[in-house]
Design an enzyme around this catalytic site. Structure first.
Site, PDB file in Angstrom:
ATOM      1  N   GLU A 180      38.907  22.109  37.842  1.00 29.93           N
ATOM      2  CA  GLU A 180      39.082  22.032  39.291  1.00 29.93           C
ATOM      3  C   GLU A 180      39.085  23.428  39.931  1.00 29.93           C
ATOM      4  O   GLU A 180      39.700  24.364  39.415  1.00 29.93           O
ATOM      5  CB  GLU A 180      40.413  21.334  39.575  1.00 29.93           C
ATOM      6  N   LYS A 208      37.859  15.980  46.971  1.00 29.06           N
ATOM      7  CA  LYS A 208      39.118  15.408  46.488  1.00 29.06           C
ATOM      8  C   LYS A 208      39.739  14.548  47.580  1.00 29.06           C
ATOM      9  O   LYS A 208      39.806  14.945  48.750  1.00 29.06           O
ATOM     10  CB  LYS A 208      40.067  16.538  46.088  1.00 29.06           C
ATOM     11  N   CYS A 245      41.394  15.589  39.629  1.00 30.76           N
ATOM     12  CA  CYS A 245      42.803  15.796  39.285  1.00 30.76           C
ATOM     13  C   CYS A 245      43.707  14.686  39.837  1.00 30.76           C
ATOM     14  O   CYS A 245      43.771  13.600  39.282  1.00 30.76           O
ATOM     15  CB  CYS A 245      43.252  17.174  39.757  1.00 30.76           C
TER      16      CYS A 245
END
Length: 574
Positions: free
Chosen positions: A45, A114, A150
């Protein structure tokens, strides 16, 4: 459409802000992936910026530099080699995103954002990023790949969307920091997503230290039947090839590495060493200097420093005064000799007595108290900082979490320094790690094997040695009790009444809670240190200094029968 997909997992150690250096690492990893025959290389990430970039990511020039780096990596893919999934900040109009870009065929093919931005504990992403829309898969060699980022897998919304839009494999770039038992927690979350989606999952994690956080790597994969498909090592960089094959209607991992992952004391030691190594290295210090007192805390810090940097970059100084015992002198020398470091003895009596003489007119008519004790500690801090200024080595502080919790430390004295590798370890954990390290030397450690912390240092009663026959337990509860109470107050935010109901003495619990509260101003001025527990001081626990709240708890009468008196003055007051 292909029936085989070769994925290179680039478990790498970026430096926050070093866009050029991180791009160079990405290129080197892609070259290794090409050598291995990979179709795709996957990075952690926000790899291009480093994670977490905090408010640095708000600078327009930094955003532009990161996006240019992604475009440069994309241009490299015109060579016909592997495609890449690389994490970077990405500006889309007025919104800034935590993004992953698929680069292939010489261009940025697509970008995914994200969705679930964490905003708890050490994470503060809603401060700097905007959440993206629910994503669909990206396509590599005809295979539909879901790329949740994540936190996107810590709930089911994003992965469910990816499953419903046709994803065949989940590839998850992560910046997941270490704390004890975190690897098991990650696997549990990943298993839940696999059970829900019936898709194999590849978890790619960052490795390395960034200020207080340590990222342990330990990237892994799960097949659709929840079995562990591959496991990469913890606490070191690696580029590993995993092979996925189409098996009926789905995919499974046909080959990949299967490393063992350290747990408990070994994992904590590795985290402290890696965090210290990267803090020193990424900030370009030539080495470290610390006061070696003959006590357990400084001995463990010295051993960690040698394991991180090697003995040639560690300078230990004994700073004795009239209350320093001959036992401490011999223990410190034995520890330095076992570690192979430079060791000097600088008596502090002339400086301490000089300060006392200067202050005598101001202190006339008063009794000696904590003030004179703190003069000793502050003299030691001044000497260590002078050595640091002269030679450039960073001063390490050596206070453990038990001491930092209750303020059993001196501002501008033993708290002087740039970094503290044991800041988030309670006293009993420090003892346990000392015993563990004497019996073990993990791969990658630069220190010697065998007993590096003399047995007598572990066996003797802890003492600050600031007055005659002083022992820590003159001022504090026994450390097993203190640590247990602190863990309940700090990690679990338990009310005083609940802790007392478990059987801990009411007077001790109330006194410890009071000390914890009033020491906040000291902790705000403490050096950063490695996060090991679920809730460290700093990124996780952010209490106000000026704080009028008191836990009513249970009534307590303080009297002469109290088992342990409170430290006074600068070493803790309430």
């Amino acid at each position: 459409m292909t029936d085989t997909l070769l994925i290179a997992i680039a478990q790498l150690n970026p430096t926050v802000g070093d866009v050029a250096g991180n791009l160079a690492k990405a290129r080197a990893a892609r070259a290794e992936a090409a050598r291995l025959g990979a179709d795709l290389v996957v990075y952690p990430e926000l790899f291009i910026s480093g994670y977490p970039p905090e408010d640095l990511v708000l600078k327009p020039a930094f955003q532009a530099a990161c996006m240019r780096a992604v475009e440069d990596l994309a241009a490299d893919t015109a060579d016909g080699g592997p495609a890449a999934l690389v994490g970077s900040p990405w500006r889309d109009g007025e919104r800034l995103h935590n993004a992953v870009a698929l680069v292939a065929g010489g261009k940025v093919e697509t970008v995914r954002f994200k969705v679930d931005l964490p905003n708890y504990g050490p994470f503060d992403e809603k401060r700097v990023f905007s959440a993206g829309p629910l994503p669909g898969p990206v396509m590599v060699k005809g295979v539909r790949l879901g790329v949740p980022i994540c936190e996107d897998i810590w709930t089911d919304e994003v992965t469910e969307c990816l499953m419903e839009t046709g994803a065949e494999i989940l590839l998850v770039p992560n910046g997941s920091p270490y704390w004890r038992d975190k690897p098991d927690e990650r696997v549990g979350v990943a298993v839940a997503r696999v059970v829900e989606t019936h898709l194999p999952l590849v978890y790619v994690n960052q490795v390395g230290g960034q200020d207080e956080l340590v990222f342990d790597g330990a990237s892994f994969g799960l097949d659709a039947d929840r079995r562990l498909a591959f496991q990469m090592p913890a606490f070191r960089e690696d580029v590993a090839l995993v092979e996925y094959v189409r098996d009926g209607d789905g995919w499974r991992c046909a080959r990949g590495p299967m490393a063992s992952v350290p747990v408990a004391d070994e994992a904590d030691w590795q985290a402290c060493v890696l965090g210290l190594r990267d803090y020193v290295g990424k900030n370009r210090f030539p080495g470290v200097v610390l006061g070696l007192s003959g006590g357990i805390d400084s001995a463990v810090v010295a051993a960690m420093a040698v394991d991180a940097l090697g003995p040639a970059r560690v300078h230990c100084i004994m700073l004795p005064y009239r209350y320093t015992s001959s036992e401490s002198l011999s223990d410190a020398e034995a520890c330095a000799r076992a570690l192979g470091v430079r060791y000097d003895v600088v008596p502090i009596a002339p400086a301490v007595e000089g300060f006392e003489a200067l202050l005598a007119p101001l202190f006339a008519g008063t009794n000696r108290d904590i003030t004179e004790e703190n003069l000793q500690s502050r003299t030691r801090g001044t000497i260590l900082m002078a050595v640091s200024n002269k030679y450039g080595a960073m001063v390490l502080t050596t206070g453990n979490k038990s001491e930092m919790s209750v303020g059993y430390a001196t501002l501008y004295g033993d708290m002087n320094g740039g970094f503290n590798p044991i800041k988030d370890l309670y006293k009993m954990q420090v003892f346990a790690l000392a015993r563990w390290r004497n019996a073990n030397r993990p791969d990658g450690m630069l220190g010697p094997s065998g007993e590096v912390i003399p047995h007598n240092i572990i066996a003797k009663a802890p003492s600050a040695e600031l007055r005659e026959n002083q022992r820590d337990e003159d001022s504090l509860p026994p450390y097993p009790v203190l640590d247990a109470v602190l863990e309940r107050l700090v990690e679990h935010e338990r009310p005083i009444a609940d802790i007392v109901a478990e059987g801990y003495p009411a007077d001790i619990v109330r006194r410890v809670e009071s000390l914890l509260r009033v020491a906040e101003y000291k902790r705000r001025q403490a050096a950063p240190g490695v996060k090991i527990t679920r809730k460290n001081f700093g990124r996780d626990r952010r209490y106000p200094i000026t704080n009028g709240f008191r836990d009513p708890g249970v009534p307590v009468v303080f009297g002469k029968s109290a088992k342990a008196r409170l430290p006074q003055g600068d070493r803790g007051d309430f």
